[in-house]
Design an enzyme around this catalytic site. Structure first.
Site, mmCIF file in Angstrom:
data_model
loop_
_atom_site.group_PDB
_atom_site.id
_atom_site.type_symbol
_atom_site.label_atom_id
_atom_site.label_comp_id
_atom_site.label_asym_id
_atom_site.label_seq_id
_atom_site.Cartn_x
_atom_site.Cartn_y
_atom_site.Cartn_z
ATOM 1 N N SER A 16 -0.343 -5.479 -2.936
ATOM 2 C CA SER A 16 -0.938 -5.566 -1.633
ATOM 3 C C SER A 16 -2.345 -6.317 -1.714
ATOM 4 C CB SER A 16 -1.629 -4.164 -1.045
ATOM 5 O OG SER A 16 -0.417 -3.659 -0.430
ATOM 6 N N LYS A 49 -11.463 -3.764 3.305
ATOM 7 C CA LYS A 49 -10.589 -3.146 3.626
ATOM 8 C C LYS A 49 -10.652 -1.809 4.177
ATOM 9 C CE LYS A 49 -5.672 -2.288 2.147
ATOM 10 N NZ LYS A 49 -4.529 -2.148 1.050
ATOM 11 N N SER A 84 -0.406 -4.976 1.821
ATOM 12 C CA SER A 84 -0.935 -4.079 2.907
ATOM 13 C C SER A 84 -2.285 -4.692 3.167
ATOM 14 C CB SER A 84 -1.129 -2.718 2.531
ATOM 15 O OG SER A 84 -1.821 -2.434 1.640
HETATM 16 N N1 GLN Z 1 4.278 -3.282 -0.323
HETATM 17 C C1 GLN Z 1 4.133 -2.249 -0.899
HETATM 18 C C2 GLN Z 1 4.266 -0.762 -0.646
HETATM 19 O O1 GLN Z 1 4.580 -0.710 0.522
HETATM 20 C C3 GLN Z 1 2.995 -2.114 -1.848
HETATM 21 C C4 GLN Z 1 1.825 -1.819 -1.291
HETATM 22 C C5 GLN Z 1 0.335 -1.668 -1.732
HETATM 23 O O2 GLN Z 1 0.142 -2.488 -2.790
HETATM 24 N N2 GLN Z 1 -0.365 -0.902 -1.375
HETATM 25 O O3 GLN Z 1 4.222 0.377 -1.016
#
Ligand code: GLN
Length: 485
Positions: A178, A79, A154
């Protein structure tokens, strides 16, 4: 033979038998990337030359008689929020569009020692804020199962690349879901380890008390192998835990008879896609068939997870992201006549709107006068959420739920409605707040799109999650489903 379709452990067996070389595996992956990347757009950066060179070096070692370790010579994807020395690391943000880290994240170092081949850096929501990868400043990653749909987020690029066979596995990060939610949307295995299990050194911080790195894999066995390599204490991350790391592969092929499985009633709520619920109920029936004892559980403070998360995560983000000021890293706005204007312009132009929203929410929650009412209150409720899990785990070995309330949604469907977007992590956020591990494994298809089953476990008990996940996977067989790209 379509080498790119193999799992990492299958590719490993061929390497051991000298039926294939790391160079051939790496070439096969790049051929696949060339074929499908226009459709999937999983990558921000592709590191072809370095990868092929590394593969050659690994082959030389194998020829010289070095023992072939499990991930050695196998191509993988990172990532784009994990620092890799000399490789652009952007967090999919304009503000870091040209950032080239001078050092490696600990996970990258560990992978390199294991002989892994990094083929590229995966697209993501900007600074890991989002659930669809639509907040990336660079590209829209598509779901390999249906390119009109999002891959989740994400870590959407990490998940999509594995589902599309553009790498044998990948790493993502999980702050509120995410890893698990995109794993669910893309039909792969995704594990968020216990907080502290994997070093965060060199992971660009979003919300430091919640962030955790973990694997995306084509099956549970690969997931165990990756955990063996990336886990463990790191003196460079003071929150990493000095807890012994078991051999995670020892949890595979185990019996789950008598295992106590809790089904939290708060996770089966109105508004959940009925087809998703059906898949989850079938998965639970399968666990019972395998000898597990499934009973209702309760996590009474579940309804507060979303508001608590959206106070704590933005608060920490507002502090972590203060370092991007146009001076030390990345983007600097042109033509500012004084320092303050330069800060303001760089940040206004460099951050996207979701990141700005979080910085504002977080700054507000931390500001004097509101700190006690919002941030401190959220911390207290976080403790209650953690206690819910402690109590549940007195009675159960694992808890099961859907990973997400729906399968992958369409582009644009939620991007203008932050609350709707935030709700797609409703079943995953509590796990981060409690610091426990969670895994998502494929458990069926709804309208041609994958559904994920989430298993939640006790602190540092990834082993039991892998045990149950493996037993389920081998008996249900959904991991053999592949998108038709
Ligand atoms: N979707 C969640 C957020 O927007 C979690 C994101 C993540 O786990 N990095 O914060």
């Amino acid at each position: 033979m379509s080498l790119h379709k193999l799992t990492a452990h299958e590719a490993h067996e061929l390497l051991v038998k000298k039926e294939v070389s790391s160079y051939e595996l790496t070439e096969a992956v790049f051929k696949r990337i060339d074929e499908v990347e226009d459709k999937v757009k999983a990558f921000v950066t592709i590191t072809r030359e370095a990868a092929l060179e590394k593969a050659k070096a690994v082959d030389d070692k194998i020829k010289a008689g070095e023992q072939v370790k499990p991930l050695m010579g196998i191509p993988m994807v990172l990532k784009d929020n994990m620092c890799a020395q000399g490789v652009k690391t952007t967090c999919s943000s304009k503000i870091l569009h040209n950032f080239v880290p001078p050092y490696n994240a600990t996970v990258v170092e560990k992978l390199q020692e294991a002989g892994a081949i990094v083929v590229g850096k995966a697209n993501m929501d900007e600074f890991a804020m989002g659930s669809s990868t639509e907040t990336s400043a660079f590209a829209q990653t598509r779901n390999p199962w249906n390119t009109d749909c999002v891959p989740g987020g994400s870590s959407g690029g990490s998940a999509a690349s594995v589902a599309a066979d553009q790498g044998f596995y990948s790493l993502g990060s999980d702050t509120g879901g995410s890893i698990r939610q995109p794993a669910s949307f893309c039909g792969v295995v995704g594990l968020k380890p216990t907080y502290g299990r994997v070093s965060r050194y060199g992971l660009i911080a979003f919300a430091s008390s919640l962030d955790q790195i973990g694997p995306f894999a084509k099956d549970v066995e690969d997931c165990a192998q990756i955990m063996n390599v990336i886990s463990g204490h790191d003196f460079r991350d003071s929150t990493s835990a000095d807890v012994p790391v078991p051999d995670y592969t020892s949890f595979l092929n185990q019996d789950i008879k008598g295992l106590r499985v809790g089904i939290p009633k708060e996770y089966f709520v109105d508004g959940m896609d009925p087809e998703v619920e059906k898949s989850i109920r079938q998965a639970i029936a399968k666990l019972e068939e395998l000898g597990a004892v499934c009973e209702e559980a309760t996590l009474p403070h579940t309804e507060y997870a979303l508001p608590v998360y959206y106070l704590i995560a933005p608060a920490e983000a507002s502090s972590n992201l203060a370092r991007y000021d146009g001076v030390r890293y990345g983007y600097r706005a042109e033509g500012a006549e004084d320092l303050l204007t330069m800060y303001k312009k760089s940040r206004s132009e460099g951050f996207g709107s979701e990141v700005k929203r979080r910085i504002m929410l977080g700054t507000y929650a931390l500001s004097s006068g509101y700190y006690d009412a919002y941030y401190l209150k959220a911390l207290k409720v976080r403790t209650l959420i953690k206690q819910d899990f402690d109590q549940a785990f007195e009675k159960f070995d694992v808890l099961v739920s859907p990973t997400a309330p729906s399968p992958a949604f369409r582009f644009g469907e939620k991007v203008d409605d932050p609350i709707q977007m935030y709700l797609s992590d409703i079943f995953t956020m509590s796990v981060n707040l409690a610091g426990i591990p969670g895994i998502s494994i494929p458990c069926g298809l709804v309208n041609g799109l994958p559904v994920g089953l989430q298993l939640m476990g006790k602190h540092f008990d990834e082993g039991t999650l892998l045990k149950v996940a493996h037993a389920f996977e081998q008996s249900a067989g959904y991991y053999r489903n592949k998108p038709n790209l």
